[in-house]
Design a protein around this motif. Structure first.
Motif, PDB file in Angstrom:
ATOM      1  N   UNK A  58      44.095  41.076  44.629  1.00  0.00           N
ATOM      2  CA  UNK A  58      44.766  42.385  44.654  1.00  0.00           C
ATOM      3  C   UNK A  58      44.194  43.294  43.562  1.00  0.00           C
ATOM      4  N   UNK A  59      44.045  42.722  42.366  1.00  0.00           N
ATOM      5  CA  UNK A  59      43.533  43.499  41.225  1.00  0.00           C
ATOM      6  C   UNK A  59      42.118  44.026  41.521  1.00  0.00           C
ATOM      7  N   UNK A  60      41.235  43.145  41.956  1.00  0.00           N
ATOM      8  CA  UNK A  60      39.853  43.550  42.240  1.00  0.00           C
ATOM      9  C   UNK A  60      39.826  44.433  43.490  1.00  0.00           C
ATOM     10  N   UNK A  61      40.743  44.133  44.419  1.00  0.00           N
ATOM     11  CA  UNK A  61      40.817  44.921  45.661  1.00  0.00           C
ATOM     12  C   UNK A  61      41.095  46.386  45.390  1.00  0.00           C
ATOM     13  N   UNK A  62      41.887  46.671  44.346  1.00  0.00           N
ATOM     14  CA  UNK A  62      42.161  48.075  44.003  1.00  0.00           C
ATOM     15  C   UNK A  62      40.894  48.785  43.558  1.00  0.00           C
ATOM     16  N   UNK A  63      40.074  48.092  42.779  1.00  0.00           N
ATOM     17  CA  UNK A  63      38.786  48.683  42.369  1.00  0.00           C
ATOM     18  C   UNK A  63      37.868  48.821  43.584  1.00  0.00           C
ATOM     19  N   UNK A  64      37.923  47.839  44.469  1.00  0.00           N
ATOM     20  CA  UNK A  64      37.071  47.868  45.668  1.00  0.00           C
ATOM     21  C   UNK A  64      37.398  49.088  46.525  1.00  0.00           C
ATOM     22  N   UNK A  65      38.701  49.341  46.671  1.00  0.00           N
ATOM     23  CA  UNK A  65      39.142  50.474  47.495  1.00  0.00           C
ATOM     24  C   UNK A  65      38.539  51.779  46.993  1.00  0.00           C
ATOM     25  N   UNK A  66      38.501  51.928  45.687  1.00  0.00           N
ATOM     26  CA  UNK A  66      37.950  53.170  45.103  1.00  0.00           C
ATOM     27  C   UNK A  66      36.485  53.367  45.496  1.00  0.00           C
ATOM     28  N   UNK A  67      35.819  52.244  45.795  1.00  0.00           N
ATOM     29  CA  UNK A  67      34.401  52.314  46.185  1.00  0.00           C
ATOM     30  C   UNK A  67      34.231  52.289  47.705  1.00  0.00           C
ATOM     31  N   UNK A  68      35.370  52.298  48.413  1.00  0.00           N
ATOM     32  CA  UNK A  68      35.293  52.269  49.877  1.00  0.00           C
ATOM     33  C   UNK A  68      34.993  50.891  50.429  1.00  0.00           C
ATOM     34  N   UNK A  69      35.316  49.854  49.644  1.00  0.00           N
ATOM     35  CA  UNK A  69      35.079  48.477  50.095  1.00  0.00           C
ATOM     36  C   UNK A  69      36.420  47.790  50.328  1.00  0.00           C
ATOM     37  N   UNK A  70      36.527  47.114  51.468  1.00  0.00           N
ATOM     38  CA  UNK A  70      37.731  46.320  51.737  1.00  0.00           C
ATOM     39  C   UNK A  70      37.493  44.900  51.215  1.00  0.00           C
ATOM     40  N   UNK A  71      38.450  44.389  50.468  1.00  0.00           N
ATOM     41  CA  UNK A  71      38.320  43.027  49.935  1.00  0.00           C
ATOM     42  C   UNK A  71      39.324  42.112  50.625  1.00  0.00           C
ATOM     43  N   UNK A  72      38.815  41.013  51.185  1.00  0.00           N
ATOM     44  CA  UNK A  72      39.663  40.038  51.866  1.00  0.00           C
ATOM     45  C   UNK A  72      39.563  38.709  51.132  1.00  0.00           C
ATOM     46  N   UNK A  73      40.578  37.877  51.317  1.00  0.00           N
ATOM     47  CA  UNK A  73      40.543  36.576  50.643  1.00  0.00           C
ATOM     48  C   UNK A  73      40.259  35.458  51.640  1.00  0.00           C
ATOM     49  N   UNK A  74      39.343  34.588  51.237  1.00  0.00           N
ATOM     50  CA  UNK A  74      39.062  33.369  51.995  1.00  0.00           C
ATOM     51  C   UNK A  74      38.831  32.266  50.994  1.00  0.00           C
ATOM     52  N   UNK A  75      38.023  31.305  51.343  1.00  0.00           N
ATOM     53  CA  UNK A  75      37.700  30.205  50.427  1.00  0.00           C
ATOM     54  C   UNK A  75      36.452  29.514  50.948  1.00  0.00           C
ATOM     55  N   UNK A  76      35.790  28.806  50.041  1.00  0.00           N
ATOM     56  CA  UNK A  76      34.680  27.934  50.448  1.00  0.00           C
ATOM     57  C   UNK A  76      35.146  26.520  50.090  1.00  0.00           C
ATOM     58  N   UNK A  77      35.593  25.813  51.105  1.00  0.00           N
ATOM     59  CA  UNK A  77      36.253  24.530  50.866  1.00  0.00           C
ATOM     60  C   UNK A  77      35.221  23.410  50.918  1.00  0.00           C
ATOM     61  N   UNK A  78      35.170  22.630  49.849  1.00  0.00           N
ATOM     62  CA  UNK A  78      34.234  21.504  49.823  1.00  0.00           C
ATOM     63  C   UNK A  78      34.748  20.394  50.735  1.00  0.00           C
ATOM     64  N   UNK A  79      33.806  19.769  51.438  1.00  0.00           N
ATOM     65  CA  UNK A  79      34.170  18.698  52.371  1.00  0.00           C
ATOM     66  C   UNK A  79      35.050  17.643  51.704  1.00  0.00           C
ATOM     67  N   UNK A  80      34.732  17.273  50.475  1.00  0.00           N
ATOM     68  CA  UNK A  80      35.498  16.223  49.795  1.00  0.00           C
ATOM     69  C   UNK A  80      36.927  16.668  49.495  1.00  0.00           C
ATOM     70  N   UNK A  81      37.131  17.975  49.332  1.00  0.00           N
ATOM     71  CA  UNK A  81      38.481  18.489  49.066  1.00  0.00           C
ATOM     72  C   UNK A  81      39.334  18.454  50.326  1.00  0.00           C
ATOM     73  N   UNK A  82      38.677  18.602  51.463  1.00  0.00           N
ATOM     74  CA  UNK A  82      39.423  18.657  52.723  1.00  0.00           C
ATOM     75  C   UNK A  82      40.287  17.412  52.930  1.00  0.00           C
ATOM     76  N   UNK A  83      39.730  16.261  52.517  1.00  0.00           N
ATOM     77  CA  UNK A  83      40.443  14.994  52.731  1.00  0.00           C
ATOM     78  C   UNK A  83      41.744  14.951  51.936  1.00  0.00           C
ATOM     79  N   UNK A  84      41.809  15.741  50.859  1.00  0.00           N
ATOM     80  CA  UNK A  84      42.991  15.688  49.982  1.00  0.00           C
ATOM     81  C   UNK A  84      44.049  16.719  50.374  1.00  0.00           C
ATOM     82  N   UNK A  85      43.684  17.607  51.299  1.00  0.00           N
ATOM     83  CA  UNK A  85      44.625  18.673  51.693  1.00  0.00           C
ATOM     84  C   UNK A  85      45.301  18.259  52.997  1.00  0.00           C
ATOM     85  N   UNK A  86      46.641  18.258  53.042  1.00  0.00           N
ATOM     86  CA  UNK A  86      47.308  17.893  54.297  1.00  0.00           C
ATOM     87  C   UNK A  86      46.829  18.797  55.445  1.00  0.00           C
ATOM     88  N   UNK A  87      46.598  18.182  56.591  1.00  0.00           N
ATOM     89  CA  UNK A  87      46.053  18.932  57.730  1.00  0.00           C
ATOM     90  C   UNK A  87      46.858  20.192  58.045  1.00  0.00           C
TER      91      UNK A  87
END
Ligand SMILES: [Fe+2]
Length: 217
Positions: A58-87
């Protein structure tokens, strides 16, 4: 242009270190013609701090908006982490407002034994699997058919702009060009960790536009 893979949220991983660096990256992205960014912090274990990621987005997104950039949130999930996260809680790692989850493997590891089984498990949860930079994995460089298997399973492949600029005759570069020629990539992204990475992204983007199709997103 949408950049679907970027480590712009400061203090969460090996990307931007502070707000100033996040803002520098925004300016560099704008100069590279980017109009929307999916922030994809590394998720290496199940203790990823979503509240902090959302607050900083949200904080960075406000700066992004001023530059005409939309900021969305995702993730880069490591394969090994997937096993630890409930499906049933994995969907929260998807790119905002989509069912697309970006997954990475160990660059120098071997192909996980349970990969096929677990990818199908994720797909049964309604997720679309995006494989980050397949051309960079040792096991793909050695056995390119693995990338074809991913496509057959319904996964989508995301090219890392940096791979096109890898040293001439390097295995990563060869792998990237081979997959480009076979039209195997659906997506293309910067994987930017710092502002300078967007200079490289610009060069790679110009090359793709001049030599390949515009349909790679
Ligand atoms: Fe990344």
């Amino acid at each position: 242009m949408l950049d679907r893979h970027c480590h712009i949220i400061y203090g969460l991983d090996d990307g931007a270190m502070d707000l100033n660096e996040s803002i520098e990256m925004l300016h560099a992205a704008k100069n590279a013609g980017v109009t929307a960014i999916v922030a994809t912090p590394h998720v290496c274990n199940k203790t990823f701090d979503f509240q902090l990621a959302k607050a900083r987005k949200e904080e960075i997104g406000n700066h992004a908006k001023e530059l005409g950039i939309e900021l969305l949130l995702g993730a880069e999930v490591h394969w090994n982490a997937l096993a630890k996260i409930p499906l049933d809680s994995i969907a929260q790692y998807c790119m905002e407002n989509t069912n697309e989850i970006l997954i990475e493997f160990n660059l120098h590891g071997t192909l996980p034994d349970d990969m096929t089984h677990r990818i199908y498990d994720l797909q049964r949860q309604g997720l679309t699997i995006i494989i980050a930079h397949p051309e960079r994995y040792e096991f793909v460089k050695k056995t390119p058919a693995i990338a074809l298997d991913w496509l057959e399973m319904g996964c989508l492949l995301q090219l890392d702009a940096n791979s096109l600029l890898a040293p001439l005759y390097s295995a990563t570069r060869k792998s990237a060009f081979a997959m480009l020629k076979q039209d195997m990539y659906t997506y293309y992204a910067s994987d930017a960790h710092k502002a300078d990475d967007y200079t490289r992204f610009s060069r790679a983007t110009a090359w793709i536009k001049n030599n390949y199709r515009d349909s790679i997103a």
